[in-house]
Design a protein around this motif. Sequence first.
Motif, mmCIF file in Angstrom:
data_model
loop_
_atom_site.group_PDB
_atom_site.id
_atom_site.type_symbol
_atom_site.label_atom_id
_atom_site.label_comp_id
_atom_site.label_asym_id
_atom_site.label_seq_id
_atom_site.Cartn_x
_atom_site.Cartn_y
_atom_site.Cartn_z
ATOM 1 N N PHE A 121 0.825 -1.191 0.000
ATOM 2 C CA PHE A 121 0.000 0.000 0.000
ATOM 3 C C PHE A 121 0.863 1.247 0.000
ATOM 4 O O PHE A 121 0.549 2.242 -0.643
ATOM 5 N N VAL A 125 0.944 4.566 -2.683
ATOM 6 C CA VAL A 125 0.935 5.998 -2.376
ATOM 7 C C VAL A 125 2.184 6.678 -2.954
ATOM 8 O O VAL A 125 2.105 7.720 -3.594
ATOM 9 N N SER A 356 -5.766 14.505 6.488
ATOM 10 C CA SER A 356 -6.605 14.322 5.304
ATOM 11 C C SER A 356 -7.404 13.028 5.437
ATOM 12 O O SER A 356 -7.065 12.150 6.219
ATOM 13 N N SER A 357 -8.497 12.905 4.668
ATOM 14 C CA SER A 357 -9.274 11.664 4.725
ATOM 15 C C SER A 357 -8.657 10.583 3.847
ATOM 16 O O SER A 357 -9.208 9.510 3.716
ATOM 17 N N PHE A 358 -7.547 10.892 3.211
ATOM 18 C CA PHE A 358 -6.895 9.901 2.361
ATOM 19 C C PHE A 358 -5.479 9.658 2.822
ATOM 20 O O PHE A 358 -4.889 10.475 3.511
ATOM 21 N N LEU A 359 -4.942 8.529 2.396
ATOM 22 C CA LEU A 359 -3.541 8.275 2.666
ATOM 23 C C LEU A 359 -2.745 9.091 1.670
ATOM 24 O O LEU A 359 -2.813 8.862 0.476
ATOM 25 N N GLU A 360 -2.024 10.060 2.173
ATOM 26 C CA GLU A 360 -1.235 10.902 1.291
ATOM 27 C C GLU A 360 0.151 11.065 1.873
ATOM 28 O O GLU A 360 0.317 11.146 3.088
ATOM 29 N N ARG A 364 -0.915 16.510 4.530
ATOM 30 C CA ARG A 364 -1.107 17.974 4.465
ATOM 31 C C ARG A 364 -1.118 18.617 5.850
ATOM 32 O O ARG A 364 -0.669 19.718 6.038
ATOM 33 N N TYR A 374 -9.451 4.574 15.302
ATOM 34 C CA TYR A 374 -9.005 3.216 15.564
ATOM 35 C C TYR A 374 -9.469 2.744 16.942
ATOM 36 O O TYR A 374 -10.086 1.690 17.075
ATOM 37 N N ASP A 545 -10.019 -3.328 4.703
ATOM 38 C CA ASP A 545 -9.974 -1.872 4.650
ATOM 39 C C ASP A 545 -9.296 -1.392 3.373
ATOM 40 O O ASP A 545 -9.718 -0.415 2.769
ATOM 41 N N VAL A 546 -8.270 -2.125 2.947
ATOM 42 C CA VAL A 546 -7.602 -1.754 1.702
ATOM 43 C C VAL A 546 -8.578 -1.878 0.535
ATOM 44 O O VAL A 546 -8.596 -1.053 -0.371
ATOM 45 N N LEU A 548 -11.923 -1.744 0.763
ATOM 46 C CA LEU A 548 -13.170 -0.997 0.918
ATOM 47 C C LEU A 548 -12.994 0.484 1.172
ATOM 48 O O LEU A 548 -13.692 1.304 0.604
ATOM 49 N N GLN A 549 -12.089 0.842 2.065
ATOM 50 C CA GLN A 549 -12.057 2.209 2.554
ATOM 51 C C GLN A 549 -10.801 2.969 2.207
ATOM 52 O O GLN A 549 -10.863 4.095 1.759
ATOM 53 N N VAL A 550 -9.653 2.344 2.462
ATOM 54 C CA VAL A 550 -8.364 3.011 2.367
ATOM 55 C C VAL A 550 -8.374 4.308 3.158
ATOM 56 O O VAL A 550 -8.049 5.357 2.637
ATOM 57 N N GLY B 223 -13.965 -0.638 -4.699
ATOM 58 C CA GLY B 223 -14.427 0.727 -4.522
ATOM 59 C C GLY B 223 -13.341 1.642 -3.983
ATOM 60 O O GLY B 223 -13.144 2.754 -4.474
ATOM 61 N N ALA B 224 -12.620 1.147 -2.979
ATOM 62 C CA ALA B 224 -11.579 1.972 -2.376
ATOM 63 C C ALA B 224 -10.531 2.353 -3.411
ATOM 64 O O ALA B 224 -10.066 3.484 -3.462
ATOM 65 N N GLN B 228 -9.262 6.098 -4.701
ATOM 66 C CA GLN B 228 -7.845 6.435 -4.657
ATOM 67 C C GLN B 228 -7.345 6.867 -6.037
ATOM 68 O O GLN B 228 -6.592 7.815 -6.175
ATOM 69 N N GLN B 231 -8.887 10.325 -6.907
ATOM 70 C CA GLN B 231 -8.490 11.328 -5.925
ATOM 71 C C GLN B 231 -7.022 11.713 -6.117
ATOM 72 O O GLN B 231 -6.670 12.871 -6.066
ATOM 73 N N ARG B 244 -18.346 6.813 -4.266
ATOM 74 C CA ARG B 244 -16.885 6.764 -4.239
ATOM 75 C C ARG B 244 -16.298 8.046 -4.808
ATOM 76 O O ARG B 244 -15.310 8.562 -4.292
ATOM 77 N N ASP B 251 -13.338 15.679 -0.277
ATOM 78 C CA ASP B 251 -12.002 15.898 0.261
ATOM 79 C C ASP B 251 -11.280 17.020 -0.479
ATOM 80 O O ASP B 251 -10.135 17.336 -0.178
#
Lengths: 578, 357
Positions: A121, A125, A356-360, A364, A374, A545-546, A548-550, B223-224, B228, B231, B244, B251
Amino acid sequence: MAERQIPSARRFKLDPIWLAGPGILYLILLLIVPAAGLMFLSFRDASGNLSFETYRQMFGAGIYVQVLVNTFSIAIQTTIACLLVGYPLAYWLARMPETRRRVVMWLVLLPFWMSALLKNFAWMVLLSRRGVLSQILTGLGMGGPVDLLYGRGVVVFAMAHTMLPLAALTMLPTLLSLDFGLARAAKTLGASGGQAFWRVVFPLSMPGVAAAGLLVFISSLGFFITPALLGSPRETVIGQLLITQVQQLLNWQLAGAIAVMLLVVTLAVCLVYDRAFGISAVSGERGDRNSNGVFARLGRLVIAGLAWATDLLAAVFDKVPGFKRRDWLLTAFCVAVMMMLLVPVLIFVPMAFGSSSFLEFPPRGYSLRWFETYWSSPNWTGATMRSFAIAIVSALLASAISSIAAFGVARSTSRAGNLAFLMFMLPMIIPNIVIAVALFYLFAQIGLVATDAGIALGHTLTALPVVFVIILTTFKSYDWRLDQAAATLGATKTDTIRKVTWPIIKGSVVAAFLFGFLHSFEELTIALFVGGGVRQTLPKQMWDDVLLQVSPTLAAASVIILAVVTIVFVAAERARPR
Amino acid sequence: MANKFGVTRRNLLKVGAGAATALTAPAIFTKGAFGAEVLKIQDMGGAFEKGFRAAFYESFEKENNVKISVTTNGPDPIPQYKMVVDTKTNLFDVCMMTPEHVFRMKALGGEYMQKLKIKVADPENYVAGSITDEFAGVAVFALALGYRKDTFGDKGPKNFQDFWNVEAFKGRRGLWRSPVLTMELALLADGVPMEQLYPLDVDRAFKSLDKIRKHVDVWWTTGAQSTQLIQSGELDLMSIWSTRAQTAIDDGAPVSLAWGQGFYNIDGWTIPVGTPNTELANKFVEYCMNAERQAKYTDILACGPANVKSYQYIKAERAKLLPTAPENVKGLRPLNADYWGKNQTALTERFEKWMLS
């Protein structure tokens, strides 16, 4: 070092090999029986009659063979990459002073015990089109965003990255036991540096190279995480198909057939390997074989060519000012490799504290919100608890079984010792995805699917090779005359074990326990199948999570895992006797 | 020497044990802290959980003096659902599914979902397919065309004919690695009208896909991953689920959705066989079948309420981002769960073969 006791002729005694019995029984019940069951199943149709229909379907559809070819070519490419990069690394480690080597080994092994899921993962990124590396390359004037992800190159790179510590570690014992005085002797006799390395050092290190190649190749065969996350459709591997067949289509016959196909090919590879190098080389023992066959002669020709090329290169470098001394080249290369190994592990720390709501990367802003998510999520905390419990149980079970068996194998004088050793190595030789499917098949019939006990039994099984080898190494170097001395001085058997044997082997048993713990704590494949989606372990939760959500919750969880793994790993390394 | 290291080791183990205790603590505190009855709900997590908490969970907890605990569905909920019922594990009392999932569950044979015992006040206001015997839809999402505004500016692609037009719309493309809906999109791109799609002309669909395949850089699977990809700007235009894409938009990513053509699917509640809480579960499902309550999640979750009357309670500005808004829903059709339930296995095999060829 190992001093074998002279067999006493006083009275008839059972050979201690019988102590390996419980372990072997465990392996038969949980590995051989279900694998055979799966194999039989694939030769039956839906109503239970003997039939080759499944195989006709498999080979007829075309895609399964294509995917098998994919799987193999990716595994071979990964193996080659690992050997090319791992050999210099292992060589560098072997030439190092003992104390420094221990420290450096920690750094090599730490990423090995971090889950492949996380590392992959991190690559997603870091290597994305608008990610850090792409921006740097663009800044250097490479023009436009650079497309690095979703291809064969990045899949092989990431897989080799995951397997590299395994490769280097397997090659190390052979290189360590190698007498570098021989190279010096060769030079005294007039060999150049290149000649001395290729004609003396390299052939002697071949058993280690071959063992590393086999282990990496087999581990790569069952690997599905990297192709799924970083590959294009052309990198589809057999593991992905197995998951689809079992979990979505519930097609057991076909899943069995695919698993059998993978198993047969793997065993064939092992057989060829055994003919060429002798399988015990995997444990670092050297088999001496000299032959004059076509391949041997071809091999010597290649080596002569390589030595000549090296000398030529050295001659060219000698002309370049400042390149007279080249020792630092190897060091620089290895330091770069090690930094590469650590980068994807370490970038999770700043990402977990991102806002941020994403893995960056780089994040930021900074916040603790993902750690709060968690802690407050029953999904994550529940999975963490379960992983701890399962890891402790399977590590205990694996070290108990292995300690008894290792004692038996080390003290045995019978030839069955080798066989027992091979049996314990089986979970390493059979691709883990086949083990997972076979266990799922067995557990489905006895109601152990979707139970914590089922996952723990599976983890015990796959932890056995590592745990067993660690303990066996200690017993092999154990001086049994100490026991005789104790007996001479009037100690009873229990006293001897409690006061002499145990204090000496304690460290390595603790280390074996902790490595078993780490193995289970990081294991995904078995948890994925046997857990049935109902019993979530931490790696399984992360896998979901990878997909579905990340969310950066993943990074927060990773930092917690990093902390746990580091603590346990340091403890284990400290416990190991030196 | 052994002694010296023994001390260090023990200390390290203590640290480890301490860390373990610290890790387990929150779970102990959250589990069953209140005496109230607990209803276990499984939704899609993330924005779904937050949106539903605001719309349904919080007020239901208060009004009925119960505690709702929420878990998250896996990527494919079916194997887990089957396992939960088969092994009698009470993992959830209410679980979120789609009509297509319900169809596939039924195809497994055996009893997995209970018939709902609920009264819906205004069934005529619901989007087609929202209410069946076992299923009560609450949130509609759509597969549509998402694109990067920083690449296309105001001249973004409007439909899948534009997507297939690689000359006029240059950029990295992505499609879903599944025959479901990707076949439909390929036919739409080839000029088949929406109304004449079914039964699908499979050969024509593959011919159409042949034309685009070398321009598709990523075949996304989850979906995730799709979020990604758009985004991070890895792709410039792609087929993507509206929820999605909206996650990326919320964001701050320069992403937009073209509603010209697309297909919608419905998330809704089912109750598994074997739950000890059937009565409370039904009460909860019925509670969610309410226009005003469904409107409440739209601020957080970019799904369209299954009850179209909800738009009376939604700000016009937000409504235009939702799939069931009158302006957007015109270009959308429901996912044909019946067709795919029957043909998915065979077409998936052919699709995968095409992928690898």
